[in-house]
Design a protein around this motif. Structure first.
Motif, short mmCIF file in Angstrom:
data_model
loop_
_atom_site.label_atom_id
_atom_site.label_comp_id
_atom_site.label_asym_id
_atom_site.label_seq_id
_atom_site.Cartn_x
_atom_site.Cartn_y
_atom_site.Cartn_z
N LEU A 70 0.85 -1.20 0.00
CA LEU A 70 0.00 0.00 0.00
C LEU A 70 0.89 1.25 0.00
CD1 LEU A 70 -2.47 -1.42 2.68
CD2 LEU A 70 -2.82 -1.41 0.20
N HIS A 71 1.62 1.41 -1.09
CA HIS A 71 2.74 2.36 -1.13
C HIS A 71 2.34 3.81 -1.38
CE1 HIS A 71 3.28 1.53 -5.76
NE2 HIS A 71 2.03 1.54 -5.40
N HIS A 72 1.07 4.06 -1.64
CA HIS A 72 0.64 5.46 -1.84
C HIS A 72 0.18 6.14 -0.55
CE1 HIS A 72 1.06 4.68 -6.04
NE2 HIS A 72 0.00 3.90 -6.14
N LEU A 111 8.41 -2.47 -7.32
CA LEU A 111 8.29 -2.68 -8.76
C LEU A 111 6.83 -2.70 -9.21
CD1 LEU A 111 11.24 -5.15 -9.42
CD2 LEU A 111 11.21 -2.65 -9.43
N ASP A 112 5.95 -2.13 -8.41
CA ASP A 112 4.61 -1.81 -8.88
C ASP A 112 4.76 -0.82 -10.04
OD1 ASP A 112 1.56 -1.86 -7.63
OD2 ASP A 112 1.98 0.05 -8.64
N VAL A 113 3.80 -0.80 -10.96
CA VAL A 113 3.94 0.10 -12.12
C VAL A 113 3.83 1.57 -11.71
CG1 VAL A 113 1.53 0.35 -12.90
CG2 VAL A 113 3.37 0.20 -14.59
N HIS A 114 3.27 1.81 -10.54
CA HIS A 114 3.10 3.19 -10.06
C HIS A 114 4.21 3.55 -9.06
CE1 HIS A 114 -0.98 1.68 -11.18
NE2 HIS A 114 -0.95 2.81 -11.87
N HIS A 115 4.61 4.79 -9.09
CA HIS A 115 5.68 5.23 -8.20
C HIS A 115 5.25 5.11 -6.73
CE1 HIS A 115 7.88 8.49 -5.96
NE2 HIS A 115 8.88 7.85 -6.52
N ALA A 140 1.72 -6.58 -9.96
CA ALA A 140 1.42 -7.28 -11.22
C ALA A 140 1.02 -6.28 -12.30
CB ALA A 140 0.31 -8.30 -11.00
N ASP A 141 1.00 -4.99 -11.98
CA ASP A 141 0.46 -4.02 -12.94
C ASP A 141 1.44 -3.50 -14.01
OD1 ASP A 141 1.66 -2.56 -10.89
OD2 ASP A 141 -0.16 -1.49 -10.30
N PRO A 142 2.73 -3.90 -14.00
CA PRO A 142 3.52 -3.61 -15.22
C PRO A 142 3.12 -4.50 -16.41
CG PRO A 142 4.97 -3.86 -13.30
CD PRO A 142 3.60 -4.38 -12.91
N ALA A 170 1.16 -5.83 -3.81
CA ALA A 170 0.88 -4.52 -4.44
C ALA A 170 -0.17 -4.67 -5.55
CB ALA A 170 2.17 -3.86 -4.89
N GLY A 171 -0.09 -3.81 -6.59
CA GLY A 171 -1.21 -3.67 -7.54
C GLY A 171 -1.31 -4.77 -8.58
N GLY A 172 -2.40 -4.73 -9.32
CA GLY A 172 -2.67 -5.70 -10.38
C GLY A 172 -4.10 -5.54 -10.84
N TYR A 173 -4.28 -5.06 -12.07
CA TYR A 173 -5.62 -4.67 -12.53
C TYR A 173 -5.88 -5.16 -13.95
CZ TYR A 173 -4.40 -1.64 -8.67
OH TYR A 173 -3.96 -1.18 -7.46
N ALA A 174 -5.40 -6.36 -14.26
CA ALA A 174 -5.61 -6.91 -15.60
C ALA A 174 -7.11 -7.04 -15.86
CB ALA A 174 -4.94 -8.26 -15.72
ZN LIG Z 1 0.09 0.07 -8.92
#
Ligand SMILES: [Zn+2]
Length: 287
Positions: free
Chosen positions: A113-115, A147-151, A223-225, A264-268
């Motif tokens: 939850l890096h944001h 390494l989530d696609v978001h900073h 997983a979002d990259p 972390a994220g992943g929104y396929a």
């Molecule tokens: Zn993300």
């Protein structure tokens, strides 16, 4: 390897892009794998959270007192009842970090939850689990490989003046969040970077992470990259993401540094793709 997971992570978010089913689906894939020992997380205490978050922000969460603007920034259909599952998810990352220190590696089927900043939540992240874990477990130094696609904006800001924590984020430059506070190492990649460029940059960056001499690596294996992700545009393939995982795990293992992995994220568009990617990460940890 201990795998921390709770069915309570599957919170209901009507119409939201976040597939909270993914946690259960990944757990179902891994159940019965002899090398995985499933562990139920313990909720992070409010005192644990206070190692990162401000008293005023925690009071607002506790008293259900977030403003309309704060809820809009969070981008979640916030309700007071969500505080406990998120505290549990923070606890899961603490437990995975502890297990990694004991066993050399551990995974949390949640977290990343890096944001979340010290004094507010953003972008689906009310609390910064990795930051709380780093400040809670008995270590001197940590490295965060995001390494989530978001900073990892919240994480970078939280540890801005903390020399004991090396923050590394590799992400899509022209994507959320608009404001990217500087971490110790930030690599913003152009849209559609693809496997080769991504892996070249990563391989060059990891020695700098390890050179920070961490006692623990926290790996946010977003997983979002992935090329099929609805919120990401780096266009990595599944084999590319698997190679990414291998590079991170090998770099830490080669230096004898324990690794705690969070999802972390992943929104396929198809949640199965997100689950495939996360499952591969956990299996790479077992290899
Ligand atoms: Zn993300």
């Amino acid at each position: 390897m201990k795998v921390v997971y709770s069915p309570r992570y599957e919170i209901t978010l009507p119409g939201h892009v976040w597939p909270t089913t993914k946690y259960r689906l990944i757990a179902e894939r891994l159940r019965g794998t002899p090398a995985c020992t499933f562990v139920e997380p313990r909720e992070a205490s409010w005192d644990d959270l206070a190692r990162v978050h401000t008293p005023e922000y925690l009071r607002k969460l506790r008293d259900d007192d977030l403003t309309r603007d704060e809820i809009a920034t969070l981008e979640l259909p916030w309700a007071a009842a969500l505080a406990d599952p998120f505290r549990l998810m923070v606890g899961g990352t603490i437990d995975a970090a502890r297990a990694a220190l004991e066993d050399g590696a551990a995974a949390h089927l949640g977290g990343g939850l890096h944001h979340a900043f010290a004094n507010h939540g953003e972008g689906f992240c009310p609390l910064n689990d990795v930051a709380v874990a780093v400040r809670t477990v008995p270590i001197l130094r940590a490295a965060i490989v995001d390494l989530d696609v978001h900073h990892g904006n919240g994480t970078a800001m939280i540890f801005e003046r903390d020399d004991r924590v090396f923050t590394f984020s590799m992400h899509q430059l022209h994507n959320y969040p608009a404001f990217k506070p500087r971490g110790d190492l930030d690599i913003g990649l152009e849209d559609g970077a693809g496997d080769d460029r991504y892996l070249t940059w990563l391989a060059a960056a990891l020695p700098r992470v390890i050179a920070s001499a961490p006692d623990l690596v926290c790996y946010l294996a977003g997983a979002d990259p992935f090329e099929g992700d609805r919120l990401g545009g780096l266009r990595l393939t599944k084999p590319g993401l698997a190679e990414r995982d291998r590079l991170v795990i090998e770099a830490a293992r080669g230096a004898g540094v324990p690794v705690a992995t969070v999802l972390a994220g992943g929104y396929a568009a198809d949640v199965t793709d997100t689950v495939d990617i996360h499952e591969a990460t956990i299996r790479a940890m077992l290899a």
